[in-house]
Motif scaffolding. Structure first.
Motif, PDB file in Angstrom:
ATOM      1  N   GLN A  10      45.478  77.286  42.969  1.00  0.00           N
ATOM      2  CA  GLN A  10      46.027  77.021  44.240  1.00  0.00           C
ATOM      3  C   GLN A  10      46.983  76.079  44.401  1.00  0.00           C
ATOM      4  OE1 GLN A  10      43.070  76.856  47.094  1.00  0.00           O
ATOM      5  NE2 GLN A  10      44.267  77.607  48.766  1.00  0.00           N
ATOM      6  N   ALA A  11      46.920  74.912  43.731  1.00  0.00           N
ATOM      7  CA  ALA A  11      47.665  73.880  43.942  1.00  0.00           C
ATOM      8  C   ALA A  11      49.101  74.211  43.013  1.00  0.00           C
ATOM      9  CB  ALA A  11      47.261  72.377  43.192  1.00  0.00           C
ATOM     10  N   VAL A  15      53.054  74.634  44.410  1.00  0.00           N
ATOM     11  CA  VAL A  15      54.348  74.064  44.033  1.00  0.00           C
ATOM     12  C   VAL A  15      55.085  75.037  43.820  1.00  0.00           C
ATOM     13  CG1 VAL A  15      55.111  72.854  41.878  1.00  0.00           C
ATOM     14  CG2 VAL A  15      52.797  72.180  43.037  1.00  0.00           C
ATOM     15  N   VAL A  16      54.915  76.197  43.300  1.00  0.00           N
ATOM     16  CA  VAL A  16      55.878  77.169  43.122  1.00  0.00           C
ATOM     17  C   VAL A  16      56.540  77.895  44.434  1.00  0.00           C
ATOM     18  CG1 VAL A  16      56.125  79.570  41.987  1.00  0.00           C
ATOM     19  CG2 VAL A  16      54.914  77.992  40.892  1.00  0.00           C
ATOM     20  N   ASN A  17      55.661  77.917  45.542  1.00  0.00           N
ATOM     21  CA  ASN A  17      56.219  78.166  46.592  1.00  0.00           C
ATOM     22  C   ASN A  17      57.006  77.283  47.171  1.00  0.00           C
ATOM     23  OD1 ASN A  17      54.953  80.667  47.426  1.00  0.00           O
ATOM     24  ND2 ASN A  17      53.239  79.581  47.895  1.00  0.00           N
ATOM     25  N   ALA A  18      56.989  75.876  46.986  1.00  0.00           N
ATOM     26  CA  ALA A  18      57.710  75.082  47.245  1.00  0.00           C
ATOM     27  C   ALA A  18      59.257  75.221  46.607  1.00  0.00           C
ATOM     28  CB  ALA A  18      57.022  73.566  47.195  1.00  0.00           C
ATOM     29  N   ILE A  19      59.132  75.257  45.450  1.00  0.00           N
ATOM     30  CA  ILE A  19      60.451  75.422  44.756  1.00  0.00           C
ATOM     31  C   ILE A  19      60.898  76.711  45.146  1.00  0.00           C
ATOM     32  CG2 ILE A  19      61.428  75.934  42.395  1.00  0.00           C
ATOM     33  CD1 ILE A  19      59.028  74.135  41.184  1.00  0.00           C
ATOM     34  N   ALA A  20      60.199  77.633  45.481  1.00  0.00           N
ATOM     35  CA  ALA A  20      61.106  78.984  45.903  1.00  0.00           C
ATOM     36  C   ALA A  20      61.501  78.894  47.012  1.00  0.00           C
ATOM     37  CB  ALA A  20      60.140  80.057  45.900  1.00  0.00           C
ATOM     38  N   VAL A  21      61.335  77.895  47.898  1.00  0.00           N
ATOM     39  CA  VAL A  21      61.904  78.176  49.398  1.00  0.00           C
ATOM     40  C   VAL A  21      63.022  76.942  49.473  1.00  0.00           C
ATOM     41  CG1 VAL A  21      59.801  78.837  50.564  1.00  0.00           C
ATOM     42  CG2 VAL A  21      60.342  76.284  50.495  1.00  0.00           C
ATOM     43  N   ARG A  60      63.468  80.962  41.884  1.00  0.00           N
ATOM     44  CA  ARG A  60      63.767  81.682  42.919  1.00  0.00           C
ATOM     45  C   ARG A  60      64.150  83.086  42.606  1.00  0.00           C
ATOM     46  NH1 ARG A  60      67.852  77.740  45.800  1.00  0.00           N
ATOM     47  NH2 ARG A  60      69.214  78.914  44.359  1.00  0.00           N
ATOM     48  N   THR A  61      64.667  83.409  41.419  1.00  0.00           N
ATOM     49  CA  THR A  61      65.283  84.528  41.182  1.00  0.00           C
ATOM     50  C   THR A  61      64.181  85.486  40.639  1.00  0.00           C
ATOM     51  OG1 THR A  61      67.238  83.882  40.458  1.00  0.00           O
ATOM     52  CG2 THR A  61      66.637  85.841  39.519  1.00  0.00           C
ATOM     53  N   VAL A  62      63.236  84.929  39.648  1.00  0.00           N
ATOM     54  CA  VAL A  62      62.089  85.661  39.131  1.00  0.00           C
ATOM     55  C   VAL A  62      61.092  85.838  39.923  1.00  0.00           C
ATOM     56  CG1 VAL A  62      60.749  85.706  36.938  1.00  0.00           C
ATOM     57  CG2 VAL A  62      63.039  85.061  36.722  1.00  0.00           C
ATOM     58  N   MET A  63      60.672  84.688  40.548  1.00  0.00           N
ATOM     59  CA  MET A  63      59.293  84.664  41.173  1.00  0.00           C
ATOM     60  C   MET A  63      59.220  85.378  42.661  1.00  0.00           C
ATOM     61  SD  MET A  63      57.176  83.852  38.899  1.00  0.00           S
ATOM     62  CE  MET A  63      55.725  83.421  40.111  1.00  0.00           C
ATOM     63  N   ARG A  64      60.287  85.680  42.909  1.00  0.00           N
ATOM     64  CA  ARG A  64      60.460  86.024  44.310  1.00  0.00           C
ATOM     65  C   ARG A  64      59.469  87.109  45.032  1.00  0.00           C
ATOM     66  NH1 ARG A  64      66.386  86.996  46.253  1.00  0.00           N
ATOM     67  NH2 ARG A  64      66.347  84.822  45.974  1.00  0.00           N
ATOM     68  N   VAL A  65      59.667  88.264  44.259  1.00  0.00           N
ATOM     69  CA  VAL A  65      58.542  89.551  44.550  1.00  0.00           C
ATOM     70  C   VAL A  65      57.131  88.982  44.198  1.00  0.00           C
ATOM     71  CG1 VAL A  65      58.003  91.989  43.963  1.00  0.00           C
ATOM     72  CG2 VAL A  65      60.487  91.062  44.248  1.00  0.00           C
ATOM     73  N   PRO A  66      56.711  88.347  42.777  1.00  0.00           N
ATOM     74  CA  PRO A  66      55.496  88.396  42.423  1.00  0.00           C
ATOM     75  C   PRO A  66      54.831  87.211  43.332  1.00  0.00           C
ATOM     76  CG  PRO A  66      56.859  88.350  40.643  1.00  0.00           C
ATOM     77  CD  PRO A  66      57.647  88.360  41.957  1.00  0.00           C
ATOM     78  N   LEU A  67      55.519  86.371  43.962  1.00  0.00           N
ATOM     79  CA  LEU A  67      55.140  85.329  44.934  1.00  0.00           C
ATOM     80  C   LEU A  67      54.401  86.035  46.106  1.00  0.00           C
ATOM     81  CD1 LEU A  67      57.089  82.221  44.756  1.00  0.00           C
ATOM     82  CD2 LEU A  67      54.863  82.376  44.375  1.00  0.00           C
ATOM     83  N   ILE A  68      55.179  87.165  46.548  1.00  0.00           N
ATOM     84  CA  ILE A  68      54.610  87.753  47.759  1.00  0.00           C
ATOM     85  C   ILE A  68      53.276  88.412  47.593  1.00  0.00           C
ATOM     86  CG2 ILE A  68      54.932  89.802  49.305  1.00  0.00           C
ATOM     87  CD1 ILE A  68      57.804  89.070  48.928  1.00  0.00           C
ATOM     88  N   ALA A  69      52.926  88.996  46.370  1.00  0.00           N
ATOM     89  CA  ALA A  69      51.734  89.578  45.883  1.00  0.00           C
ATOM     90  C   ALA A  69      50.787  88.368  45.753  1.00  0.00           C
ATOM     91  CB  ALA A  69      51.832  90.420  44.622  1.00  0.00           C
ATOM     92  N   VAL A  70      51.091  87.473  45.060  1.00  0.00           N
ATOM     93  CA  VAL A  70      50.121  86.328  44.832  1.00  0.00           C
ATOM     94  C   VAL A  70      49.547  85.844  46.143  1.00  0.00           C
ATOM     95  CG1 VAL A  70      49.856  84.184  43.564  1.00  0.00           C
ATOM     96  CG2 VAL A  70      50.774  86.175  42.264  1.00  0.00           C
ATOM     97  N   ASN A  71      50.605  85.350  46.955  1.00  0.00           N
ATOM     98  CA  ASN A  71      50.273  84.845  48.113  1.00  0.00           C
ATOM     99  C   ASN A  71      49.348  85.776  49.028  1.00  0.00           C
ATOM    100  OD1 ASN A  71      51.471  82.522  48.147  1.00  0.00           O
ATOM    101  ND2 ASN A  71      53.469  83.129  48.516  1.00  0.00           N
ATOM    102  N   SER A  72      49.647  86.857  49.134  1.00  0.00           N
ATOM    103  CA  SER A  72      48.857  87.793  49.925  1.00  0.00           C
ATOM    104  C   SER A  72      47.195  87.852  49.272  1.00  0.00           C
ATOM    105  CB  SER A  72      49.306  89.242  49.677  1.00  0.00           C
ATOM    106  OG  SER A  72      50.764  89.416  50.451  1.00  0.00           O
ATOM    107  N   ILE A  73      47.216  88.111  47.804  1.00  0.00           N
ATOM    108  CA  ILE A  73      45.962  87.885  47.334  1.00  0.00           C
ATOM    109  C   ILE A  73      45.186  86.753  47.578  1.00  0.00           C
ATOM    110  CG2 ILE A  73      44.807  87.938  45.071  1.00  0.00           C
ATOM    111  CD1 ILE A  73      46.980  89.759  44.113  1.00  0.00           C
TER     112      ILE A  73
END
Length: 82
Positions: A10-11, A15-21, A60-73
């Protein structure tokens, strides 16, 4: 809160969310980390700043779509199990 594998994952997700935004025009350029800074010549090794900028752009390029799924889960798991 106990230190578990789930809390570690979760941590890492936070961190990946913080980098992505991080927005390049609004934040990174004001700090001096825009795309026009740190451009080296041909054959030169990129410095730490250039490597971090490449990492931020890649996340930001690669993890945009997978982050939506992982955050939802993660949200569903937190709602179900607290």
């Amino acid at each position: 809160m106990a230190f578990t594998l789930y809390s570690l994952l979760q941590a890492a997700l936070l961190v990946v969310n913080a980098i992505a935004v991080l927005h390049e025009d609004r934040f990174l350029r004001n700090v001096g980390w825009g795309t026009d800074q740190g451009i080296g010549g041909f054959g030169e090794e990129p410095g730490i700043k250039g490597q971090l900028m490449n990492l931020i752009r890649s996340v930001r390029t690669v993890m945009r779509v997978p982050l939506i799924a992982v955050n939802s889960i993660t949200i569903v798991l937190l709602l179900l199990f607290g």
